[in-house]
Design a protein around this motif. Structure first.
Motif, PDB file in Angstrom:
ATOM      1  N   ARG A 143       5.474  -2.385 -37.327  1.00  0.00           N
ATOM      2  CA  ARG A 143       4.925  -1.994 -36.026  1.00  0.00           C
ATOM      3  C   ARG A 143       5.683  -0.806 -35.451  1.00  0.00           C
ATOM      4  O   ARG A 143       5.087   0.112 -34.869  1.00  0.00           O
ATOM      5  CB  ARG A 143       4.976  -3.177 -35.061  1.00  0.00           C
ATOM      6  N   LEU A 144       7.002  -0.801 -35.626  1.00  0.00           N
ATOM      7  CA  LEU A 144       7.792   0.330 -35.154  1.00  0.00           C
ATOM      8  C   LEU A 144       7.443   1.596 -35.927  1.00  0.00           C
ATOM      9  O   LEU A 144       7.327   2.681 -35.339  1.00  0.00           O
ATOM     10  CB  LEU A 144       9.283   0.025 -35.295  1.00  0.00           C
ATOM     11  N   MET A 145       7.271   1.472 -37.241  1.00  0.00           N
ATOM     12  CA  MET A 145       6.929   2.634 -38.057  1.00  0.00           C
ATOM     13  C   MET A 145       5.557   3.181 -37.681  1.00  0.00           C
ATOM     14  O   MET A 145       5.317   4.386 -37.772  1.00  0.00           O
ATOM     15  CB  MET A 145       6.968   2.252 -39.541  1.00  0.00           C
ATOM     16  N   ALA A 146       4.658   2.307 -37.225  1.00  0.00           N
ATOM     17  CA  ALA A 146       3.330   2.754 -36.828  1.00  0.00           C
ATOM     18  C   ALA A 146       3.359   3.546 -35.525  1.00  0.00           C
ATOM     19  O   ALA A 146       2.384   4.233 -35.202  1.00  0.00           O
ATOM     20  CB  ALA A 146       2.398   1.551 -36.685  1.00  0.00           C
ATOM     21  N   LEU A 147       4.473   3.475 -34.785  1.00  0.00           N
ATOM     22  CA  LEU A 147       4.590   4.205 -33.522  1.00  0.00           C
ATOM     23  C   LEU A 147       5.095   5.626 -33.700  1.00  0.00           C
ATOM     24  O   LEU A 147       5.069   6.406 -32.740  1.00  0.00           O
ATOM     25  CB  LEU A 147       5.543   3.449 -32.575  1.00  0.00           C
ATOM     26  N   ARG A 148       5.558   5.960 -34.914  1.00  0.00           N
ATOM     27  CA  ARG A 148       6.110   7.298 -35.101  1.00  0.00           C
ATOM     28  C   ARG A 148       4.995   8.351 -35.038  1.00  0.00           C
ATOM     29  O   ARG A 148       3.842   8.032 -35.332  1.00  0.00           O
ATOM     30  CB  ARG A 148       6.872   7.389 -36.421  1.00  0.00           C
ATOM     31  N   PRO A 149       5.324   9.564 -34.658  1.00  0.00           N
ATOM     32  CA  PRO A 149       4.283  10.607 -34.591  1.00  0.00           C
ATOM     33  C   PRO A 149       3.614  10.810 -35.956  1.00  0.00           C
ATOM     34  O   PRO A 149       4.281  10.805 -36.993  1.00  0.00           O
ATOM     35  CB  PRO A 149       5.067  11.854 -34.164  1.00  0.00           C
TER      36      PRO A 149
END
Length: 374
Positions: free
Chosen positions: A305-311
């Motif tokens: 989920r955190l990786m999906a927030l990256r630009p």
């Protein structure tokens, strides 16, 4: 490894020395020298250049003396005559070489792959001991730099951590690989190319990737592991890129050849409709595919989920291909499908080749034919 960890390791190394030039530039220059090899990305404007240059010659053992000399020239505040307790130029050169070797060590213990043997070999060394971002490695270094006035012993412990913690990860990786192989063998499964990778917050979480024959052909299985090597979630399966298809595309394209050499266990899926190009005129039954690598993922849901927030979040490294069936006329030589167009897209670095015709690899040189190196 991330640039913050590289810079912090250089600062710790300088602060751990018994003496250093009395210059406010001493620690910053050591930090910059330790992070400097990653400047190679400034010379990579295309995805192919990124594959060929990043973690290339600036990260090679043979390149250390020359790059160290260049860094020593840039570190003039450490050896100029007006600096109190200045070092000799040779000592600054040795320091720069040591910072480069420190950078190479921290990159080689990750999963990306570092071409430390250039120009003699393009083999990528990946020891798979540390996740690409590891707070358990970085935070102690930053804390030591922040509290540097508390004594040199603290710096020496932090410097030792730079080597001991990744070495522990490499050792645990080997142990997890042995445990996973034994478990799969006990389950009477015929697997190949088993690789264990550190997950986020390793050494507490790991991932196992391996190839296995399934009802729909060769599959790449992904298994999340806990600190004791036990499966912590159901396996996931992905269609393995067929070896014959990989070989056929690699023969026809330098981009495909470089991409597949970079990947660990490449997988393939139909290309998403939004990425597919317009069908070429006069070509029937054109096929579009997406190739990618699983090693940059995570088995932890909150990390995903955190990786999906990256630009520009997407699969980090992608190869898209458009091909036509091989010539199957009687007497015709069948060398696999014909590669019509290709596209490399690296989402995190925002490098995209767009759809283009493939460029055939150059024939091997005499030296490459004699030594087997590519």
């Amino acid at each position: 490894m991330d640039p913050v960890t590289h810079a912090a390791s250089g600062a710790v190394a300088m602060l751990a020395l018994p003496s250093r030039p009395a210059s406010r530039w001493a620690v910053p220059l050591a930090a910059l020298a330790a992070a400097s090899p990653d400047l190679d990305i400034l010379f990579a404007s295309t995805p192919l250049q990124f594959l060929l240059l990043h973690r290339g010659i600036t990260h090679s053992l043979a390149g250390v003396p020359a790059l160290g000399l260049l860094l020593a020239l840039c570190c003039r505040p450490l050896w100029r005559a007006s600096t109190p307790e200045r070092w000799s130029f040779g000592k600054v050169w040795l320091l720069a070489c040591a910072m480069l070797l420190l950078h190479i060590w921290l990159d080689a213990v990750t999963t990306y792959g570092t071409m430390i043997f250039l120009p003699f070999s393009h083999e990528r060394v990946r020891l798979n001991g540390v996740f690409i971002l590891d707070p358990l490695l970085t935070l102690p270094l930053l804390w030591a730099v922040w509290r540097w006035r508390r004594g040199r012993a603290r710096m020496l412990l932090a410097l030792a951590w730079v080597f001991l913690y990744p070495a522990l990860g490499v050792g645990l990786n080997a142990w997890h690989a042995a445990q996973t192989e034994a478990r799969l063998r006990a389950e009477h499964r015929q697997v190949s190319r088993l690789t264990v990778l550190p997950d986020a917050f390793a050494p507490f979480f790991w991932r196992a990737l391996f190839a296995e024959q399934g009802p729909d052909g060769m599959q790449v299985r992904e298994q999340s592991l806990d600190a004791l090597g036990r499966p912590r979630a159901p396996e996931t399966s992905h269609q393995a890129a067929p070896a014959a298809l990989v070989a056929a595309f690699s023969r026809q394209s330098v981009s495909c050849d470089s991409f597949f050499r970079f990947t660990l266990l490449p997988v393939v899926s139909p290309l998403r409709a939004e990425d597919a190009p317009e069908a070429p005129p006069g070509v029937r039954n054109a096929r579009t595919l997406l190739f990618y690598d699983l090693r940059f993922g995570s088995g932890l849901a909150f990390v995903r989920r955190l990786m999906a927030l990256r630009p520009h979040a997407d699969i980090p490294f992608q190869l898209m291909t458009e091909s036509a069936p091989a010539n199957t006329a009687p007497g015709a030589e069948n060398n696999g499908p014909i590669l019509l167009r290709e596209r490399l897209r690296f989402s995190d670095s925002r490098r995209d080749s767009r759809w283009q015709r493939p460029r055939a690899p150059a024939p091997p040189t005499l030296g490459q034919r004699l030594t087997g190196l590519r």
